[in-house]
Motif scaffolding. Sequence first.
Motif, mmCIF file in Angstrom:
data_model
loop_
_atom_site.group_PDB
_atom_site.id
_atom_site.type_symbol
_atom_site.label_atom_id
_atom_site.label_comp_id
_atom_site.label_asym_id
_atom_site.label_seq_id
_atom_site.Cartn_x
_atom_site.Cartn_y
_atom_site.Cartn_z
ATOM 1 N N GLN A 1 109.983 -2.351 93.870
ATOM 2 C CA GLN A 1 109.206 -1.338 93.154
ATOM 3 C C GLN A 1 108.884 -1.771 91.732
ATOM 4 O OE1 GLN A 1 111.399 2.356 93.406
ATOM 5 N NE2 GLN A 1 110.281 2.997 95.223
ATOM 6 N N PHE A 2 109.859 -2.377 91.060
ATOM 7 C CA PHE A 2 109.644 -2.828 89.685
ATOM 8 C C PHE A 2 108.569 -3.913 89.625
ATOM 9 C CE2 PHE A 2 110.753 -5.951 86.379
ATOM 10 C CZ PHE A 2 110.556 -5.166 85.252
ATOM 11 N N LEU B 1 98.472 -13.885 80.264
ATOM 12 C CA LEU B 1 98.518 -12.809 81.250
ATOM 13 C C LEU B 1 98.231 -13.332 82.656
ATOM 14 C CD1 LEU B 1 96.738 -9.941 79.276
ATOM 15 C CD2 LEU B 1 99.139 -10.031 79.937
ATOM 16 N N GLU B 2 97.286 -14.250 82.773
ATOM 17 C CA GLU B 2 96.989 -14.823 84.083
ATOM 18 C C GLU B 2 98.193 -15.594 84.636
ATOM 19 O OE1 GLU B 2 93.533 -17.132 83.413
ATOM 20 O OE2 GLU B 2 92.129 -15.442 83.669
ATOM 21 N N ALA B 3 98.873 -16.353 83.756
ATOM 22 C CA ALA B 3 100.061 -17.075 84.193
ATOM 23 C C ALA B 3 101.168 -16.117 84.614
ATOM 24 C CB ALA B 3 100.547 -18.003 83.084
ATOM 25 N N THR B 4 101.338 -15.024 83.854
ATOM 26 C CA THR B 4 102.363 -14.030 84.207
ATOM 27 C C THR B 4 102.046 -13.364 85.539
ATOM 28 O OG1 THR B 4 102.755 -13.606 81.857
ATOM 29 C CG2 THR B 4 103.559 -11.957 83.419
ATOM 30 N N LEU B 5 100.777 -13.034 85.756
ATOM 31 C CA LEU B 5 100.376 -12.412 87.017
ATOM 32 C C LEU B 5 100.594 -13.366 88.190
ATOM 33 C CD1 LEU B 5 99.131 -9.849 88.200
ATOM 34 C CD2 LEU B 5 96.882 -10.871 87.893
ATOM 35 N N LYS B 6 100.347 -14.641 87.970
ATOM 36 C CA LYS B 6 100.572 -15.630 89.015
ATOM 37 C C LYS B 6 102.052 -15.727 89.362
ATOM 38 C CE LYS B 6 99.752 -20.489 90.141
ATOM 39 N NZ LYS B 6 99.199 -21.787 89.638
ATOM 40 N N ASP B 7 102.903 -15.702 88.323
ATOM 41 C CA ASP B 7 104.353 -15.751 88.569
ATOM 42 C C ASP B 7 104.833 -14.518 89.307
ATOM 43 O OD1 ASP B 7 104.398 -18.162 87.273
ATOM 44 O OD2 ASP B 7 105.032 -17.334 85.336
ATOM 45 N N LEU B 8 104.273 -13.339 88.963
ATOM 46 C CA LEU B 8 104.668 -12.110 89.652
ATOM 47 C C LEU B 8 104.296 -12.168 91.132
ATOM 48 C CD1 LEU B 8 103.776 -9.320 87.069
ATOM 49 C CD2 LEU B 8 106.048 -9.934 87.881
ATOM 50 N N VAL C 1 100.854 -4.193 88.472
ATOM 51 C CA VAL C 1 99.746 -3.281 88.160
ATOM 52 C C VAL C 1 99.505 -3.213 86.644
ATOM 53 C CG1 VAL C 1 99.005 -0.873 88.257
ATOM 54 C CG2 VAL C 1 100.056 -1.921 90.252
ATOM 55 N N ASP C 2 100.589 -3.115 85.872
ATOM 56 C CA ASP C 2 100.434 -3.057 84.414
ATOM 57 C C ASP C 2 99.822 -4.337 83.857
ATOM 58 O OD1 ASP C 2 101.576 -0.574 84.535
ATOM 59 O OD2 ASP C 2 103.593 -1.252 84.006
ATOM 60 N N VAL C 3 100.264 -5.491 84.370
ATOM 61 C CA VAL C 3 99.722 -6.763 83.884
ATOM 62 C C VAL C 3 98.249 -6.890 84.251
ATOM 63 C CG1 VAL C 3 99.891 -9.271 84.121
ATOM 64 C CG2 VAL C 3 101.947 -7.914 83.851
ATOM 65 N N GLN C 4 97.883 -6.459 85.453
ATOM 66 C CA GLN C 4 96.480 -6.514 85.847
ATOM 67 C C GLN C 4 95.616 -5.629 84.961
ATOM 68 O OE1 GLN C 4 96.495 -5.467 89.991
ATOM 69 N NE2 GLN C 4 96.759 -7.589 90.684
#
Length: 425
Positions: A246-247, A290-297, A253-256
Amino acid sequence: MSLRAFAQRLLPRRVATAVAGGGARRSASGGSGGLASNKLAVGAGVVTAGCLAGQYFFGSEDNFYDHRFVTTADPNDLAEFYGNEDFMEIFCVFPFMVDFMMRSGYFDDNGHVHTFGLPPVVSNMVVSMQFDEREEEDADGETNTVCFNKKERFKCTDSLFGFTLWEMVQNFGYTQRDDGTSEVYHYGQSWRGPFFIRLVFQTHARYVIFATEQHLNSTRFLSRDEEEEDALVAQRHNIPFHLLGQFLDGLEVDVQAKLGAAATELAKLGPKDERKDAEFALLRAQVASLEATLKDLKAAREAAAPQRRATASGVRRPLRRATTALERRDTVASNRRPKPDGSAKGLYDRMLQRRETRAAEEAAAEAENDAATAAIAAAAKARGPALHDTIAAALEHAEDLSPEATDAKKRSVIQRRVTAIEEEG
């Protein structure tokens, strides 16, 4: 003339100095050894005082914890949850611990389980349970369990002399409120024993109330959708992993959303914007981060997906709940369901009964599915040649039509031919 003065005159000066220095060093070494022993004594005193203070403030006590939350779940579902092994799986953190605790000991004539204690090997523990419930009829005449309580007593004794090391009494249950919701409570009634073991159970109680709240207030438990039964069991078996999923979903969603806002702001700058290049570069760096963080998520969610699927597939359960001693069923004398067996052995027997019922229902469902599949295959095989001939004849007749014939006319001819062939058969 004294002997000391006579020796100083006879011996050289360097030797006399060495003798005097040796005595001084012996005196100094004796002083440092005394200082070290004093520090050790002070440390031991501090530890002893800390243990005495901890035992005084956190030792034996009544009402040593009380945790509560409110849920809109059905009261009968709550009674089934606390009266069977469902809650025990959360209480033991790991589901396999339920079987391990029950099977590692034995049951006495009163239904109490005797198992290993804490600390293990040198101690034994007796676990007893008592179930109480109160039922009321609602406006529609249906009987609901408005109050349910499971009282557990843990008594740990040493293996040699049988002296009580610690004893704990806990209560778990719920009460229905006037607004239709239910207040779930986990209540530590009493503790008698060392304070450091109490701190372990008190920390464990905080986890249990948190995990229980997440499970009972989840969408799967509140909806009780039959198609979500397997996911509900998998969720109960691993609450921390469920919360992690869930987290990660919410974080993605927040990063996007933040990435979209940054990209929009970057597009507004444009190549001919009069703002400083540093702001443009900073915004580009933020978008890249942000793109790198979203990729890691996404990678983390994909890595967790196999474990989530394995957890769900490892739980084999029919889509409907198995009947247990806690589920409502009418009797000859009364419409009220029988009281649950108030012992640890009764809980274990219900657990085994549920598993046997699940296995039987699953086997019956598989047999029914196999029989239905075989019937469909047999029917298709029986009707296959006739249906094939019908379609072939209809297509052959349709091929005789002129190329100028419309599609509607072709379909009409095919339909008439199929009908005629079926009437002939």
